[in-house]
Design a protein around this motif. Structure first.
Motif, PDB file in Angstrom:
ATOM      1  N   UNK A 130       5.755   3.248   1.824  1.00  0.00           N
ATOM      2  CA  UNK A 130       5.130   4.476   1.329  1.00  0.00           C
ATOM      3  C   UNK A 130       4.155   5.020   2.373  1.00  0.00           C
ATOM      4  N   UNK A 131       3.419   4.131   3.017  1.00  0.00           N
ATOM      5  CA  UNK A 131       2.454   4.558   4.038  1.00  0.00           C
ATOM      6  C   UNK A 131       3.139   5.137   5.274  1.00  0.00           C
ATOM      7  N   UNK A 132       4.401   4.794   5.495  1.00  0.00           N
ATOM      8  CA  UNK A 132       5.105   5.308   6.674  1.00  0.00           C
ATOM      9  C   UNK A 132       5.241   6.827   6.657  1.00  0.00           C
ATOM     10  N   UNK A 133       5.119   7.425   5.473  1.00  0.00           N
ATOM     11  CA  UNK A 133       5.184   8.887   5.383  1.00  0.00           C
ATOM     12  C   UNK A 133       4.113   9.530   6.264  1.00  0.00           C
ATOM     13  N   UNK A 134       2.930   8.949   6.274  1.00  0.00           N
ATOM     14  CA  UNK A 134       1.865   9.501   7.120  1.00  0.00           C
ATOM     15  C   UNK A 134       1.725   8.753   8.432  1.00  0.00           C
ATOM     16  N   UNK A 135       2.256   7.534   8.518  1.00  0.00           N
ATOM     17  CA  UNK A 135       2.097   6.745   9.744  1.00  0.00           C
ATOM     18  C   UNK A 135       3.029   7.196  10.860  1.00  0.00           C
TER      19      UNK A 135
ATOM     20  N   UNK B 219      -4.151  11.116   2.383  1.00  0.00           N
ATOM     21  CA  UNK B 219      -3.362  10.017   1.804  1.00  0.00           C
ATOM     22  C   UNK B 219      -4.206   8.753   1.662  1.00  0.00           C
ATOM     23  N   UNK B 220      -4.853   8.352   2.733  1.00  0.00           N
ATOM     24  CA  UNK B 220      -5.640   7.123   2.660  1.00  0.00           C
ATOM     25  C   UNK B 220      -6.898   7.305   1.817  1.00  0.00           C
ATOM     26  N   UNK B 221      -7.401   8.514   1.741  1.00  0.00           N
ATOM     27  CA  UNK B 221      -8.530   8.788   0.843  1.00  0.00           C
ATOM     28  C   UNK B 221      -8.147   8.572  -0.607  1.00  0.00           C
ATOM     29  N   UNK B 222      -6.896   8.910  -0.949  1.00  0.00           N
ATOM     30  CA  UNK B 222      -6.417   8.682  -2.313  1.00  0.00           C
ATOM     31  C   UNK B 222      -6.426   7.187  -2.635  1.00  0.00           C
ATOM     32  N   UNK B 223      -5.948   6.357  -1.709  1.00  0.00           N
ATOM     33  CA  UNK B 223      -5.968   4.908  -1.926  1.00  0.00           C
ATOM     34  C   UNK B 223      -7.400   4.377  -1.955  1.00  0.00           C
TER      35      UNK B 223
ATOM     36  N   UNK C 260      -8.508  -1.250 -10.721  1.00  0.00           N
ATOM     37  CA  UNK C 260      -7.309  -1.979 -11.131  1.00  0.00           C
ATOM     38  C   UNK C 260      -6.215  -1.888 -10.065  1.00  0.00           C
ATOM     39  N   UNK C 261      -6.106  -0.750  -9.405  1.00  0.00           N
ATOM     40  CA  UNK C 261      -5.098  -0.591  -8.354  1.00  0.00           C
ATOM     41  C   UNK C 261      -5.442  -1.497  -7.176  1.00  0.00           C
ATOM     42  N   UNK C 262      -6.710  -1.512  -6.810  1.00  0.00           N
ATOM     43  CA  UNK C 262      -7.128  -2.381  -5.702  1.00  0.00           C
ATOM     44  C   UNK C 262      -6.970  -3.851  -6.072  1.00  0.00           C
ATOM     45  N   UNK C 263      -7.272  -4.193  -7.330  1.00  0.00           N
ATOM     46  CA  UNK C 263      -7.107  -5.580  -7.770  1.00  0.00           C
ATOM     47  C   UNK C 263      -5.645  -5.998  -7.734  1.00  0.00           C
ATOM     48  N   UNK C 264      -4.750  -5.092  -8.138  1.00  0.00           N
ATOM     49  CA  UNK C 264      -3.317  -5.394  -8.092  1.00  0.00           C
ATOM     50  C   UNK C 264      -2.876  -5.665  -6.650  1.00  0.00           C
ATOM     51  N   UNK C 265      -3.365  -4.861  -5.725  1.00  0.00           N
ATOM     52  CA  UNK C 265      -3.018  -5.064  -4.320  1.00  0.00           C
ATOM     53  C   UNK C 265      -3.564  -6.405  -3.814  1.00  0.00           C
ATOM     54  N   UNK C 266      -4.789  -6.738  -4.183  1.00  0.00           N
ATOM     55  CA  UNK C 266      -5.372  -8.002  -3.737  1.00  0.00           C
ATOM     56  C   UNK C 266      -4.642  -9.191  -4.348  1.00  0.00           C
TER      57      UNK C 266
ATOM     58  N   UNK D 268     -15.396   8.645   3.904  1.00  0.00           N
ATOM     59  CA  UNK D 268     -16.766   8.473   3.419  1.00  0.00           C
ATOM     60  C   UNK D 268     -16.840   7.283   2.469  1.00  0.00           C
ATOM     61  N   UNK D 269     -18.028   6.865   2.164  1.00  0.00           N
ATOM     62  CA  UNK D 269     -18.222   5.748   1.247  1.00  0.00           C
ATOM     63  C   UNK D 269     -17.572   6.073  -0.095  1.00  0.00           C
ATOM     64  N   UNK D 270     -16.885   5.107  -0.663  1.00  0.00           N
ATOM     65  CA  UNK D 270     -16.149   5.323  -1.911  1.00  0.00           C
ATOM     66  C   UNK D 270     -17.100   5.660  -3.048  1.00  0.00           C
TER      67      UNK D 270
END
Length: 195
Positions: free
Chosen positions: A21-26, A45-49, A55-61, A113-115
């Motif tokens: 999915x990240x390859x779209x912008x990479x 794109x990365x600002x959205x992540x 919960x999304x970050x926890x799922x990734x971790x 910027x800081x989240x």
């Protein structure tokens, strides 16, 4: 195929999906001349992540942590197969985790910027305050380094999946050869009885 191997393959496939999915912008940042629009797309794109709920970050971790735990459990058998295949997978997956902690997090903190998302728990320590805000060139370099790190994570994850598939193939091949040897031994025993 056991549960631990399925866990490793499933989590690795999830991580590989995120990389795709990240390859779209990479891709516009790595393989073709960089444009201002490509940089802005990457920031968005990365600002959205970066602003995603906890919960999304926890799922990734969890997807990063589960394969490591499963591989350590598989390595505990301490067979030749586990040492070669699972040991190699542990090295590749640890490299993925190290890339995430050192390159991804640092790059995201440089160009975003800081989240503003508030969470009750974070495994990452807060960043030290910067004396000088990052320049535009530093931000562009950070997003390009992040894109390159994503490509490396993809290669490492494909390596983990390849080693797990190779381990299963080797196990099945060994079982097939053992069945053939057992069958040959029965034929030899039968012919000895006939004599």
């Amino acid at each position: 195929m056991g549960f631990a191997q399925s866990l490793v393959l499933g989590s690795s496939a999830f991580i590989l999906g995120i990389v795709f999915v990240c390859q779209v912008v990479d891709i516009p940042l790595l393989y073709i001349p960089v444009t201002d629009q490509a940089i802005e797309n990457a920031y968005t794109f990365y600002g959205m992540w970066w602003e995603a709920p906890g919960a999304v970050k926890a799922l990734f971790h969890v997807a990063l942590g589960l394969p490591l735990i499963a591989l350590l459990i598989k390595l505990h058998k301490w067979t030749e197969s586990a040492m070669f295949f699972d040991g190699s997978c542990i090295v590749m997956h640890l490299a993925t985790v190290i890339l995430y902690l050192t390159v991804h997090i640092h790059s995201l903190r440089t160009f975003l910027p800081e989240s503003t998302t508030t969470t009750t728990f974070s495994i990452l320590p807060p960043p030290p305050p910067r004396a000088v805000p990052p320049t535009a060139d530093e931000k562009v370099e950070a997003v390009r380094v992040l894109s390159a790190a994503n490509a490396l994570v993809g290669l490492l994850t494909v390596g983990v999946m390849g080693m797990q598939i190779g381990q299963e193939y080797a196990r099945r091949q060994e079982e097939r050869e053992q069945r053939e040897l057992d069958k040959a031994a029965k034929v030899v025993e039968g012919s000895k009885k006939d004599l």
